[in-house]
Scaffold this active site. Sequence first.
Site, PDB file in Angstrom:
ATOM      1  N   PRO A  16      -2.092 -48.649  -5.711  1.00 37.29           N
ATOM      2  CA  PRO A  16      -1.852 -49.739  -6.662  1.00 37.29           C
ATOM      3  C   PRO A  16      -1.876 -49.220  -8.091  1.00 37.29           C
ATOM      4  CG  PRO A  16      -4.101 -49.839  -5.822  1.00 37.29           C
ATOM      5  CD  PRO A  16      -3.401 -48.770  -5.050  1.00 37.29           C
ATOM      6  N   CYS A 100     -10.418 -48.337 -10.771  1.00 37.65           N
ATOM      7  CA  CYS A 100      -9.690 -48.264 -12.037  1.00 37.65           C
ATOM      8  C   CYS A 100     -10.605 -47.795 -13.161  1.00 37.65           C
ATOM      9  CB  CYS A 100      -9.092 -49.623 -12.374  1.00 37.65           C
ATOM     10  SG  CYS A 100      -8.164 -49.616 -13.927  1.00 37.65           S
ATOM     11  N   LYS A 139     -11.195 -49.483  -2.769  1.00 35.02           N
ATOM     12  CA  LYS A 139     -10.783 -48.270  -3.479  1.00 35.02           C
ATOM     13  C   LYS A 139     -11.860 -47.884  -4.479  1.00 35.02           C
ATOM     14  CE  LYS A 139      -6.816 -45.889  -5.393  1.00 35.02           C
ATOM     15  NZ  LYS A 139      -7.280 -45.242  -6.628  1.00 35.02           N
ATOM     16  N   ASN A 200      -6.936 -39.893  -2.511  1.00 34.35           N
ATOM     17  CA  ASN A 200      -6.015 -40.062  -3.624  1.00 34.35           C
ATOM     18  C   ASN A 200      -6.342 -39.014  -4.681  1.00 34.35           C
ATOM     19  OD1 ASN A 200      -5.683 -42.599  -6.193  1.00 34.35           O
ATOM     20  ND2 ASN A 200      -4.107 -41.286  -5.383  1.00 34.35           N
ATOM     21  N   ARG A 225       0.554 -41.633  -9.375  1.00 35.17           N
ATOM     22  CA  ARG A 225       1.447 -41.232 -10.468  1.00 35.17           C
ATOM     23  C   ARG A 225       2.585 -40.324 -10.017  1.00 35.17           C
ATOM     24  NH1 ARG A 225      -2.446 -38.291 -14.021  1.00 35.17           N
ATOM     25  NH2 ARG A 225      -3.506 -38.038 -12.010  1.00 35.17           N
TER      26      ARG A 225
END
Length: 326
Positions: A16, A100, A139, A200, A225
């Site tokens: 995401p 995040c 996450k 990730n 990315r």
Amino acid sequence: MRIGPHLIDPPLVLAPMAGVTDRPFRQLCRRLGAGLAVSEMTTSDASLWHTDKSRLRRDHAGEPGPISVQIAGYDPQQMADAARFNVDHGAQIIDINMGCPAKKVCRVDAGSALLRDEALVARICTAVVAAVEVPVTLKIRTGYSAALRNGLRIARIAEDCGIQALAVHGRTRDQHYTGAAEHATCARIKQAVRIPVMVNGDVDSPQSALETLRVTGADAVMIGRAAQGRPWLFRELAHYLQTGTVLPPPTRFEIRRWLLEHLDALYGFYGEARGVRVARKHIRWYCQDHAGSEAFWGAVNGLTDAGAQRAAVAAFLDMPSDLRAA
């Protein structure tokens, strides 16, 4: 990899990304090989659910399942309510954002800022799992900082609370996207839990995907990315994991076709005016490695008409490279 009843095959997941993983991009990545594409994070603040931004983020029309929606917030009850709301609007998997690192997210004690409070992590996970019947995933990062690298404890808490899969970005919150991903820490997290683990960070080629899976023992890799402007990366990874051979890079004509399809989807999804604005960053990502891209970007960036923008992209990618560089 399985998340509840859902088979994720190939085990390649689009991460995401706010402002990037909208429905047009998710659909394109799925078509080009991603086994799962997670939505942009959606707010748990109910007062914002009926804005245009939130409405578009929960638009899954025509999207292949399973539909995974990421929610962000800090209040367990709000997060539970947000999970129910999104399931009512089509979500088949709910993903909780505790990864995040952005300041605007962390300064309201959401995202990876939550990693500082393990008791709150448990309350949020428990509340969201209890609120919905679909699988809930989480996450995280390897920790909040070098001094608080507590990803292993967070992973165990999550599993105990009923989380059905875990995505781990191999950096701490204070690293943001600098330095190398900590695959050794990700491996320890994988060994400590029984639920599927997606890793990730620093996966940008078929070889790095295979090496990440080998070193960490993870069930899947999550790509963020590296997929910007390269949605075909998923088909390259899938082919390599299945055959051990490397696909030739896409031709400029393939890239042209995919980008034009992407632009058409953006114009249709957002409307022409906003679609043109959203398209700009994608155009730059797709074209940045092509000869003459800087001059092209200078010319196309100011265009406000969808037809003119699309025609400029088509002409640039149709032009032989020696002429584009001239």
